[in-house]
Design a protein around this motif. Structure first.
Motif, PDB file in Angstrom:
ATOM      1  N   GLU A 159      25.803   8.490   2.784  1.00  0.00           N
ATOM      2  CA  GLU A 159      25.903   7.645   1.590  1.00  0.00           C
ATOM      3  C   GLU A 159      27.360   7.339   1.264  1.00  0.00           C
ATOM      4  OE1 GLU A 159      25.213   8.035  -3.192  1.00  0.00           O
ATOM      5  OE2 GLU A 159      23.689   8.932  -1.885  1.00  0.00           O
ATOM      6  N   GLU A 160      28.228   8.354   1.364  1.00  0.00           N
ATOM      7  CA  GLU A 160      29.637   8.137   1.042  1.00  0.00           C
ATOM      8  C   GLU A 160      30.277   7.137   2.002  1.00  0.00           C
ATOM      9  OE1 GLU A 160      33.747  10.661   0.171  1.00  0.00           O
ATOM     10  OE2 GLU A 160      31.986  11.683   0.999  1.00  0.00           O
ATOM     11  N   VAL A 161      30.031   7.310   3.300  1.00  0.00           N
ATOM     12  CA  VAL A 161      30.607   6.397   4.291  1.00  0.00           C
ATOM     13  C   VAL A 161      30.073   4.980   4.082  1.00  0.00           C
ATOM     14  CG1 VAL A 161      30.725   5.857   6.750  1.00  0.00           C
ATOM     15  CG2 VAL A 161      31.029   8.209   5.987  1.00  0.00           C
ATOM     16  N   THR A 162      28.794   4.869   3.762  1.00  0.00           N
ATOM     17  CA  THR A 162      28.191   3.552   3.491  1.00  0.00           C
ATOM     18  C   THR A 162      28.945   2.830   2.389  1.00  0.00           C
ATOM     19  OG1 THR A 162      25.993   4.303   4.176  1.00  0.00           O
ATOM     20  CG2 THR A 162      26.083   2.381   2.736  1.00  0.00           C
ATOM     21  N   ASN A 163      29.390   3.581   1.389  1.00  0.00           N
ATOM     22  CA  ASN A 163      30.070   2.981   0.245  1.00  0.00           C
ATOM     23  C   ASN A 163      31.589   2.940   0.397  1.00  0.00           C
ATOM     24  OD1 ASN A 163      27.726   2.398  -1.276  1.00  0.00           O
ATOM     25  ND2 ASN A 163      27.542   4.557  -1.803  1.00  0.00           N
ATOM     26  N   LEU A 164      32.066   3.281   1.582  1.00  0.00           N
ATOM     27  CA  LEU A 164      33.496   3.148   1.882  1.00  0.00           C
ATOM     28  C   LEU A 164      33.792   1.876   2.674  1.00  0.00           C
ATOM     29  CD1 LEU A 164      34.471   6.802   2.913  1.00  0.00           C
ATOM     30  CD2 LEU A 164      35.396   5.521   0.976  1.00  0.00           C
ATOM     31  N   VAL A 165      32.753   1.251   3.205  1.00  0.00           N
ATOM     32  CA  VAL A 165      32.959   0.118   4.115  1.00  0.00           C
ATOM     33  C   VAL A 165      32.150  -1.098   3.666  1.00  0.00           C
ATOM     34  CG1 VAL A 165      33.408   1.645   6.068  1.00  0.00           C
ATOM     35  CG2 VAL A 165      31.076   0.841   5.665  1.00  0.00           C
ATOM     36  N   GLU A 166      32.613  -2.277   4.096  1.00  0.00           N
ATOM     37  CA  GLU A 166      31.870  -3.507   3.846  1.00  0.00           C
ATOM     38  C   GLU A 166      31.231  -4.050   5.130  1.00  0.00           C
ATOM     39  OE1 GLU A 166      33.464  -5.647  -0.049  1.00  0.00           O
ATOM     40  OE2 GLU A 166      34.726  -6.107   1.689  1.00  0.00           O
ATOM     41  N   TYR A 167      31.836  -3.702   6.267  1.00  0.00           N
ATOM     42  CA  TYR A 167      31.297  -4.155   7.559  1.00  0.00           C
ATOM     43  C   TYR A 167      31.439  -2.988   8.530  1.00  0.00           C
ATOM     44  CZ  TYR A 167      30.082  -7.410  11.303  1.00  0.00           C
ATOM     45  OH  TYR A 167      29.440  -8.058  12.331  1.00  0.00           O
ATOM     46  N   PRO A 168      30.386  -2.175   8.697  1.00  0.00           N
ATOM     47  CA  PRO A 168      30.514  -0.916   9.437  1.00  0.00           C
ATOM     48  C   PRO A 168      30.411  -1.063  10.955  1.00  0.00           C
ATOM     49  CG  PRO A 168      28.307  -1.102   8.530  1.00  0.00           C
ATOM     50  CD  PRO A 168      29.049  -2.318   8.079  1.00  0.00           C
ATOM     51  N   THR A 169      31.310  -0.388  11.641  1.00  0.00           N
ATOM     52  CA  THR A 169      31.227  -0.271  13.101  1.00  0.00           C
ATOM     53  C   THR A 169      31.506   1.176  13.475  1.00  0.00           C
ATOM     54  OG1 THR A 169      31.970  -2.541  13.437  1.00  0.00           O
ATOM     55  CG2 THR A 169      32.146  -1.042  15.320  1.00  0.00           C
ATOM     56  N   VAL A 170      30.593   1.785  14.207  1.00  0.00           N
ATOM     57  CA  VAL A 170      30.706   3.191  14.598  1.00  0.00           C
ATOM     58  C   VAL A 170      31.554   3.317  15.863  1.00  0.00           C
ATOM     59  CG1 VAL A 170      29.357   5.082  15.595  1.00  0.00           C
ATOM     60  CG2 VAL A 170      28.607   4.002  13.479  1.00  0.00           C
ATOM     61  N   LEU A 171      32.380   4.376  15.924  1.00  0.00           N
ATOM     62  CA  LEU A 171      33.154   4.699  17.122  1.00  0.00           C
ATOM     63  C   LEU A 171      33.262   6.204  17.249  1.00  0.00           C
ATOM     64  CD1 LEU A 171      36.904   4.617  16.453  1.00  0.00           C
ATOM     65  CD2 LEU A 171      35.389   3.652  14.738  1.00  0.00           C
ATOM     66  N   PHE A 172      33.757   6.686  18.378  1.00  0.00           N
ATOM     67  CA  PHE A 172      33.893   8.127  18.557  1.00  0.00           C
ATOM     68  C   PHE A 172      35.300   8.464  19.041  1.00  0.00           C
ATOM     69  CE2 PHE A 172      33.038   6.889  22.893  1.00  0.00           C
ATOM     70  CZ  PHE A 172      33.719   7.821  23.666  1.00  0.00           C
ATOM     71  N   GLY A 173      35.658   9.734  18.832  1.00  0.00           N
ATOM     72  CA  GLY A 173      36.923  10.260  19.338  1.00  0.00           C
ATOM     73  C   GLY A 173      36.706  11.674  19.819  1.00  0.00           C
ATOM     74  N   ASN A 174      37.758  12.301  20.340  1.00  0.00           N
ATOM     75  CA  ASN A 174      37.626  13.683  20.806  1.00  0.00           C
ATOM     76  C   ASN A 174      38.825  14.508  20.385  1.00  0.00           C
ATOM     77  OD1 ASN A 174      39.755  13.469  22.924  1.00  0.00           O
ATOM     78  ND2 ASN A 174      38.319  12.008  23.807  1.00  0.00           N
ATOM     79  N   PHE A 175      38.722  15.802  20.589  1.00  0.00           N
ATOM     80  CA  PHE A 175      39.826  16.714  20.300  1.00  0.00           C
ATOM     81  C   PHE A 175      39.813  17.826  21.346  1.00  0.00           C
ATOM     82  CE2 PHE A 175      36.160  17.898  17.692  1.00  0.00           C
ATOM     83  CZ  PHE A 175      36.006  19.248  17.958  1.00  0.00           C
TER      84      PHE A 175
END
Length: 688
Positions: A245-261
């Motif tokens: 819910e928080e991420v939904t309300n942080l963006v207007e046009y969402p695109t998912v991506l990934f990273g590593n560590f």
């Protein structure tokens, strides 16, 4: 002809946690306004992004419907003078209604004739009514507000634009220096300003400038993209609904991506990694099929799929720095002994009126000891809970908890195990913070439940004793959550607790430690009122009838698990035919029993009729079966009392002149009333 309405409030980025509630509030205000104005309309839809709140209304009528209302005036004898002419009262009445005396007719109301007229009201046009929509915009309330520029108005964030359309026509009004128009704004980086044609094209036009206005649609986009990426990579991604819910309300046009560590960071406790990723970076952690963390994360970009590798590298750099800090803190914390940490707590203030954290720990230890005895803990259980109570706050001085407060309790659990504490003790340390929300996870262990209960009771007793009671929405010490936690723990464990005695003990501990406390009776009164409000909220949440809620809260509240079961049982039978006459009979007993001034032993030789003896026999039988009975069985016992109670009152005068007989009868009723009151205050139940 009907037309659609659009209202969009354009803002600086709002805090994510307030976006959804603000959208709901705007929709409710618009719906209330439509009802108040009597405007016929179709579906009302709402939208929100970090930069906008919007609502559309389909098929709104061109104007209010014309009305014809019957209005009553003065009585006929007042409306006509002695000559049969219209009096000043009658003439003033019709003038006020915009009609003439020719429109008057008479109707009889309760034996008296009155003047009546039909008042015709022409409906106001919707275009004219909409000019007042500035009141809807400014009528929204927010948990946080701010001033901007030299404006006196406070709002959640500065207003930059307002779109207000009725059909394709702009509705003219102004808020501060912002005039309404049809110009909306697209995505801050990918979009541009756009002229909205109408409410019907609002969503599609915004999508052209990279804004997905419907919150549910953005949420589904994120969840779907995460699921697709997880499937592609063979990962498992646990979805935290609050984070989604928080991420939904942080963006207007969402695109998912990934990273590593780096994999070496997986040596950190999983809770540390998850907290850093989820709470501080708003990332979704990634696990394998067995639930083991993998060195990857998923995040959501506010934009399209261009240059995702660059975006991922930036996120990886930020996360790497956070994880490096976490690794350093974790290693340093292991050099601190529990004893050394406890010494540091002596210098940490719990509250200026209530002393240090060490003083609180000492008080909680004494409460734990008293409760362990009350709840029949074994010697081993007492030893474990006392040890847990003596050290349960030690992790507050560790580096990791200092940097990430969300980890308090979790790190206490891990560090306690590393330093050789028993699993039961370490678990109790973690569970002492539960539940963390009104519906959150409860302690699973008996030891943890007792420590969590004692901690919350000591907190409540302490703050109430120094008159720091929550008012309105202000609750800086989370006392409402603590009280709900107390109630839920007691219900879950099936523990019966006399609140008066426990709170008195806590206040005495405060007083003995030099705390300046309020009078105990005053504190207890405030505590019970506060407890009653929490119980009302919880019972109402279980869909229990309002009057039954009052009956339960007004009765005895020592055994809260039974209280909730009794409320449910009462609620379930409240519509059965026998319920009303039975409650009326029981209520009569309770009311009359209050006339007893001095209780006395019941003497059967003073009975004068069979009904009196039969009721006493019935009461005796109920008392014998009552304690072991389920709530449903207790209600059946009360149902069986209806006939002997009615027969008793029909054949027996309670308030006779003979004092011995009167007190004997009142004592018998009081004996029954005591049993009834232990179940509920039946006189609060509405049966008429």
């Amino acid at each position: 002809m009907t037309q659609d309405i659009l209202l969009e409030i354009g803002l600086e980025e709002m805090p994510a946690k307030y976006v959804q509630a603000s959208e709901i509030q705007l929709k409710e205000h618009v719906q209330a306004w439509l009802t108040e104005q009597g405007l016929e309309h179709g579906e009302v839809s709402s939208y929100s992004t970090p930069r906008r709140l919007a609502v559309t209304v389909q098929a709104v009528a061109e104007s209010q419907a014309d009305r014809e209302d019957e209005v009553r005036g003065p009585a006929k004898k007042t409306a006509l003078d002695e000559n049969g002419e219209w009096s000043r009262a009658a003439q003033g009445f019709v003038r006020g209604q915009g009609v003439s005396t020719d429109d008057i007719y008479f109707k009889e109301v309760k034996g008296t004739e009155y003047v009546f007229v039909l008042k015709k009201t022409t409906g106001v046009s919707t275009t004219e009514l909409l000019k007042e929509w500035d009141k809807i915009v400014l009528g929204l309330n927010f948990p946080v507000n701010m001033h901007w520029a030299n404006h006196h108005v406070k709002y959640i964030r500065p207003i930059h634009w307002i779109v207000a359309l009725y059909g394709e026509t702009v509705v003219p009004f102004q808020i501060l220096d912002v005039e309404t128009g049809r110009t909306s704004r697209g995505h801050r980086f990918l979009g541009k300003d756009i002229e909205i044609k109408s409410a019907a094209t609002y969503e599609s036009q915004l999508e052209e400038v990279f804004v997905v206005a419907e919150q549910t649609k953005r949420r589904e986009m994120i969840a779907g993209q995460v699921a697709a990426l997880a499937t592609q990579k063979g990962w498992t991604v646990p979805i935290d609904e609050d984070l989604l819910e928080e991420v939904t309300n942080l963006v207007e046009y969402p695109t998912v991506l990934f990273g590593n560590f780096e994999e070496n960071y997986l040596d950190l406790p999983a809770d540390v990694l998850i907290t850093i990723m989820r709470e501080h970076q708003r990332y979704f952690p990634v696990t394998d099929a067995a639930g083991q963390l993998l060195p990857f994360f998923i995040t959501v970009r506010n934009g399209n799929d261009q240059y995702l590798e660059t975006v991922a590298k930036g996120n990886e750099k930020v996360l790497r720095a956070r994880l490096s800090d976490g690794e350093f803190f974790y290693q340093e914390d292991q050099k601190i002994t529990i004893a050394a940490a406890l010494e540091k707590l002596e210098k940490i203030t719990f509250h200026q009126k209530l002393g240090s954290m060490s003083a609180k720990i000492e008080r909680v230890g004494k409460v734990v000891a008293a409760l362990a005895d009350r709840f029949g803990f074994t010697a081993d259980e007492k030893a474990d809970v006392q040890r847990a109570a003596a050290i349960y706050k030690f992790d507050l001085v560790t580096n990791l908890v200092g940097e990430f407060p969300e980890l308090q309790g979790e790190m206490g659990y891990k560090y306690a195990l590393l330093q050789g504490e028993k699993e039961t003790v370490a678990t109790a340390i973690r569970e002492s913070y539960l539940p963390k929300s009104s519906e959150g996870e409860l302690p699973s262990s008996k030891i943890g439940a007792l420590l969590a209960l004692a901690d919350k009771l000591e907190t409540l007793g302490g703050f109430f004793s120094v008159d720091m009671v929550p008012t309105g929405s202000n609750d800086p010490f989370a006392l409402r959550r603590a009280m709900i936690g107390v109630v839920r723990i007691l219900i879950n464990q099936g523990w019966e607790l006399p609140f008066d005695g426990t709170i008195r003990e806590i206040i005495t501990l405060q007083e003995n430690a030099g705390v300046k406390v309020m009078p105990i009776d005053e504190t207890l009164n405030q505590f019970h009122q506060f407890l009653g409000r929490r119980l009302r909220n919880l019972l109402s949440g279980e869909a229990v009838r309002h009057d039954i809620v009052e009956a339960m809260v007004g009765g005895e509240t020592r055994d809260l698990s039974q209280l909730f079961k009794r409320a449910t049982a009462l609620n379930n039978v409240s519509k059965e035919e026998w319920f009303r006459p039975t409650v009326e009979a029981l209520t009569r007993v309770m009311n009359l029993s209050q006339k007893l001034e001095v209780p006395c032993a019941i003497e059967e030789e003073l009975f004068e009729n069979e009904s009196e003896a039969a009721l006493y026999t019935a009461i005796t039988q109920v008392k014998q079966s009552y304690k072991a009975a389920t709530p449903e069985e207790k209600l059946a016992l009360f149902k069986s009392l209806k006939q002997p109670i009615e027969a008793f009152f029909e054949n027996t005068l309670v308030m006779v002149d003979d004092e011995k007989k009167r007190n004997n009868r009142l004592s018998m009723l009081a004996e029954l009333a005591s049993v009834l009151r232990s179940f509920a205050n039946f006189d609060e139940i509405i049966v008429k």
